[in-house]
Scaffold this active site. Structure first.
Site, PDB file in Angstrom:
ATOM      1  N   ARG A  74      25.361  42.358  34.114  1.00  0.00           N
ATOM      2  CA  ARG A  74      24.641  43.458  33.454  1.00  0.00           C
ATOM      3  C   ARG A  74      25.528  44.163  32.448  1.00  0.00           C
ATOM      4  O   ARG A  74      25.309  45.319  32.093  1.00  0.00           O
ATOM      5  CB  ARG A  74      24.147  44.438  34.493  1.00  0.00           C
ATOM      6  CG  ARG A  74      25.260  44.876  35.441  1.00  0.00           C
ATOM      7  CD  ARG A  74      24.743  45.919  36.312  1.00  0.00           C
ATOM      8  NE  ARG A  74      25.687  46.225  37.377  1.00  0.00           N
ATOM      9  CZ  ARG A  74      25.582  47.272  38.128  1.00  0.00           C
ATOM     10  NH1 ARG A  74      24.594  48.113  37.941  1.00  0.00           N
ATOM     11  NH2 ARG A  74      26.443  47.519  39.068  1.00  0.00           N
ATOM     12  N   LYS A  98      27.175  48.571  29.676  1.00  0.00           N
ATOM     13  CA  LYS A  98      26.870  48.207  31.063  1.00  0.00           C
ATOM     14  C   LYS A  98      25.476  48.721  31.388  1.00  0.00           C
ATOM     15  O   LYS A  98      25.206  49.915  31.219  1.00  0.00           O
ATOM     16  CB  LYS A  98      27.912  48.838  31.998  1.00  0.00           C
ATOM     17  CG  LYS A  98      27.758  48.421  33.449  1.00  0.00           C
ATOM     18  CD  LYS A  98      28.980  48.831  34.256  1.00  0.00           C
ATOM     19  CE  LYS A  98      28.808  48.504  35.727  1.00  0.00           C
ATOM     20  NZ  LYS A  98      29.971  48.944  36.511  1.00  0.00           N
ATOM     21  N   GLY A 111      19.906  43.182  35.512  1.00  0.00           N
ATOM     22  CA  GLY A 111      20.845  43.501  34.433  1.00  0.00           C
ATOM     23  C   GLY A 111      20.916  44.987  34.103  1.00  0.00           C
ATOM     24  O   GLY A 111      21.529  45.373  33.105  1.00  0.00           O
ATOM     25  N   ARG A 168      39.597  39.764  34.493  1.00  0.00           N
ATOM     26  CA  ARG A 168      39.844  40.072  35.911  1.00  0.00           C
ATOM     27  C   ARG A 168      40.672  38.971  36.557  1.00  0.00           C
ATOM     28  O   ARG A 168      40.778  37.877  36.009  1.00  0.00           O
ATOM     29  CB  ARG A 168      38.492  40.182  36.638  1.00  0.00           C
ATOM     30  CG  ARG A 168      37.596  41.268  36.044  1.00  0.00           C
ATOM     31  CD  ARG A 168      36.197  40.724  35.766  1.00  0.00           C
ATOM     32  NE  ARG A 168      35.404  41.659  34.964  1.00  0.00           N
ATOM     33  CZ  ARG A 168      34.762  42.704  35.450  1.00  0.00           C
ATOM     34  NH1 ARG A 168      34.786  42.950  36.733  1.00  0.00           N
ATOM     35  NH2 ARG A 168      34.092  43.515  34.665  1.00  0.00           N
ATOM     36  N   ASP A 238      37.209  39.947  41.670  1.00  0.00           N
ATOM     37  CA  ASP A 238      36.506  40.078  40.384  1.00  0.00           C
ATOM     38  C   ASP A 238      36.469  41.539  39.928  1.00  0.00           C
ATOM     39  O   ASP A 238      36.024  41.826  38.816  1.00  0.00           O
ATOM     40  CB  ASP A 238      35.084  39.511  40.474  1.00  0.00           C
ATOM     41  CG  ASP A 238      34.292  40.087  41.633  1.00  0.00           C
ATOM     42  OD1 ASP A 238      34.725  39.903  42.788  1.00  0.00           O
ATOM     43  OD2 ASP A 238      33.271  40.741  41.393  1.00  0.00           O
ATOM     44  N   ASN A 239      36.921  42.442  40.780  1.00  0.00           N
ATOM     45  CA  ASN A 239      36.970  43.853  40.385  1.00  0.00           C
ATOM     46  C   ASN A 239      38.407  44.325  40.195  1.00  0.00           C
ATOM     47  O   ASN A 239      38.692  45.518  40.257  1.00  0.00           O
ATOM     48  CB  ASN A 239      36.271  44.727  41.437  1.00  0.00           C
ATOM     49  CG  ASN A 239      34.758  44.538  41.413  1.00  0.00           C
ATOM     50  OD1 ASN A 239      34.196  44.111  40.408  1.00  0.00           O
ATOM     51  ND2 ASN A 239      34.103  44.854  42.507  1.00  0.00           N
TER      52      ASN A 239
HETATM   53  P1  AMP Z   1      29.873  44.547  41.537  1.00  0.00           P
HETATM   54  O1  AMP Z   1      29.747  44.629  43.021  1.00  0.00           O
HETATM   55  O2  AMP Z   1      29.294  45.710  40.807  1.00  0.00           O
HETATM   56  O3  AMP Z   1      31.243  44.214  41.092  1.00  0.00           O
HETATM   57  O4  AMP Z   1      28.951  43.325  41.085  1.00  0.00           O
HETATM   58  C1  AMP Z   1      29.118  42.019  41.545  1.00  0.00           C
HETATM   59  C2  AMP Z   1      28.412  41.054  40.634  1.00  0.00           C
HETATM   60  O5  AMP Z   1      27.007  41.285  40.615  1.00  0.00           O
HETATM   61  C3  AMP Z   1      28.887  41.133  39.197  1.00  0.00           C
HETATM   62  O6  AMP Z   1      28.960  39.825  38.715  1.00  0.00           O
HETATM   63  C4  AMP Z   1      27.786  41.942  38.525  1.00  0.00           C
HETATM   64  O7  AMP Z   1      27.677  41.663  37.152  1.00  0.00           O
HETATM   65  C5  AMP Z   1      26.559  41.502  39.287  1.00  0.00           C
HETATM   66  N1  AMP Z   1      25.498  42.532  39.278  1.00  0.00           N
HETATM   67  C6  AMP Z   1      25.519  43.720  39.939  1.00  0.00           C
HETATM   68  N2  AMP Z   1      24.382  44.403  39.690  1.00  0.00           N
HETATM   69  C7  AMP Z   1      23.622  43.644  38.873  1.00  0.00           C
HETATM   70  C8  AMP Z   1      22.349  43.791  38.251  1.00  0.00           C
HETATM   71  N3  AMP Z   1      21.594  44.878  38.449  1.00  0.00           N
HETATM   72  N4  AMP Z   1      21.895  42.793  37.470  1.00  0.00           N
HETATM   73  C9  AMP Z   1      22.624  41.680  37.279  1.00  0.00           C
HETATM   74  N5  AMP Z   1      23.835  41.469  37.821  1.00  0.00           N
HETATM   75  C10 AMP Z   1      24.347  42.433  38.611  1.00  0.00           C
HETATM   76 MG    MG Z   2      32.221  43.997  39.445  1.00  0.00          MG
END
Ligand code: AMP
Ligand code: MG
Length: 472
Positions: A74, A98, A111, A168, A238-239
């Site tokens: 997203r 974002k 997204g 990352r 990844d974070n």
């Molecule tokens: P996060 O836990 O925020 O680091 O997200 C983990 C993964 O999920 C990352 O690849 C994000 O881009 C994806 N992601 C989280 N929320 C959404 C969303 N609403 N739409 C699409 N991808 C998402």
């Molecule tokens: Mg993330």
């Protein structure tokens, strides 16, 4: 890996916030909320000239399990801008939206980002910068009545953020998994771009230097998090930024009481990312990064770089803690003084930030300052033996400047979850002024601001140690 994407603008966008401090870093000095052209760009409705938007793919260990295909689900990278013209460091910033709609990596999700999490990231990025902690920066926040479906239906928002890079640990993991000469070439290419963007003191090809630099920056970052009571919440690989920046603000929290087991994320039932575990999680994550680099780096050299983490973390942690305690020169007994204080704070369940701010005004010869300080703990007598040693230690520090120095190391305003929640509710109600007032306070959280007394760490407020879920 990158895939082209097209930002999907949100309907009826309202530019709710701009961080003039962040904009100044890219040479924009006149960003205002009523600038319609700025609103359209920050809402994803108009692309900046020269932009070829894309989303980045990466992999990552999520809660310990490897996920081979993740990516900006997203987020949309708009491109690069140079630093302010009169800065000679040549730093370039990558600008990202974002919440601007699906990309090739959305895995069926929408997204989008909800207003709630976007306000939290906006404020936290700027608050971390105010604390002098490496972080992605937030440029702007656009809100929209668009419905986003999570546990509840919530309004959407688009955050514009920037960083030296958005690479990352998981970006390297993604490339390494394919193996062979192709993976080696791709890893080298990514490593070269990191060296060029954010480690330009290194020579091209110095991948050992890249890992060593990342280890050192990560150690410094974690030391700062631990000293300031920041619990990230989702330290998946990844974070974790290759540049050592705080990235991806999710269910983070600044601790209320000093509690190493505090876990801000309600879905982290095992406490994998508990506050006190963060330094060792970062080390584990660096191990995964080192493994990913092995195709382009000697294994022993990689191990040696990672092995330096513990010492670098301890040094950075002690140095920052000494600043918080007003201790100028390091003495061998300082380590024990720090460890014992943290153990006392843990058993005393006092507010962590309030304790340190009160300590700035502590004067061993003034009984009332002692009473005020001790009152931050449930049992005031708990501090007796620690204070006796601290008093002794202070005899070797200048008292007057100590207090002023400590007030620059111990914030008066800390972005507790209830403060973020207050800002969220104001923005939801269409009142964006409070968000700006809070951003200004957090951008220099060491001095007092008229009208913001109730947000100060010294204001009376019951502890909550609020936790949040991952959904955003
Ligand atoms: P996060 O836990 O925020 O680091 O997200 C983990 C993964 O999920 C990352 O690849 C994000 O881009 C994806 N992601 C989280 N929320 C959404 C969303 N609403 N739409 C699409 N991808 C998402
Ligand atoms: Mg993330």
């Amino acid at each position: 890996m990158r895939s082209a994407c097209v930002p999907q603008p949100v309907p009826d966008p309202r530019l709710a916030a701009v961080s003039c401090d962040a904009f100044a870093l890219i040479g924009v000095v006149d960003a205002t909320l009523d600038d319609e052209a700025l609103r359209d760009v920050t809402a994803g409705a108009v692309l900046p000239v020269g932009s070829s938007p894309c989303a980045l793919g990466y992999a990552g260990h999520q809660f310990g399990s490897y996920v081979a295909q993740l990516g900006d689900g997203r987020a949309c990278l708009l491109g690069d801008v140079g630093a302010e013209a009169d800065q000679s460091d040549g730093l370039r910033w990558e600008i990202q939206l974002k919440g601007s709609g699906p990309t090739a990596y959305s895995r069926g999700f929408d997204g989008r980002a909800v207003l709630r999490s976007s306000v939290r990231e906006y404020l936290a990025s700027e608050a971390m910068a105010g604390l002098g902690i490496a972080t992605t920066r937030a440029l702007s926040l656009v809100v929209s009545p668009l419905n986003v479906y999570r546990e509840d239906v919530e309004p959407a928002a688009v955050l514009m953020r920037m960083a030296r890079s958005h690479i990352r640990f998981g970006s390297f993991q993604y490339l390494a998994q394919f193996g062979g000469a192709g993976a080696r070439a791709d890893l080298e290419c990514l490593a070269e771009s990191v060296i060029e963007r954010s480690m330009d003191h290194l020579d091209s090809g110095d991948y050992g230097g890249l890992l060593a630099c990342c280890v050192e920056r990560t150690a410094a970052l974690l030391a700062a998090w631990q000293c300031e009571g920041f619990a990230h919440g989702v330290m998946n690989t990844d974070n974790m930024s290759i540049d050592g920046d705080t990235i991806d603000y999710g269910p983070y929290a600044f601790i209320d009481t000093f509690d190493p087991t505090f876990t801000p994320n309600t879905t982290d039932v095992g406490g994998r990312y508990a506050f006190g575990r963060q330094p060792s999680v970062a080390l584990w994550n660096l191990g995964r990064l080192a493994e990913a680099l092995v195709p382009i780096l000697d294994r022993e050299q990689a191990q040696a770089a990672v092995d330096r983490y513990a010492e670098q973390f301890n040094d950075a942690f002690s140095a920052r803690m000494r600043r918080k305690l007003g201790l100028d020169d390091a003495e061998p007994s300082d380590e024990e003084l720090i460890t014992d204080l943290l153990a006392t704070l843990a058993s005393g369940r006092g507010d962590y930030a309030a304790f340190f701010r009160r300590l700035c005004d502590y004067d061993p010869s003034d009984a009332s300052s002692r009473t005020t300080l001790c009152a931050t703990l449930a049992d005031p007598r708990l501090l007796d033996s620690w204070l006796a040693r601290y008093d002794d230690r202070l005899t070797r520090e200048g008292a007057r400047e100590r207090s002023a120095r400590m007030r620059r190391a111990n914030p008066l305003y800390v972005l507790k979850n209830w403060v973020a929640q207050y800002a969220i509710e104001r923005v939801e109600a269409g009142d964006d002024a409070e968000l700006e007032r809070l951003r200004v306070a957090f951008s220099d959280p060491y001095c007092a601001y008229d009208g913001l007394e109730r947000f100060s760490v010294l204001a009376d407020r019951p502890h909550s140690d609020t936790k949040l879920g991952c959904s955003s």
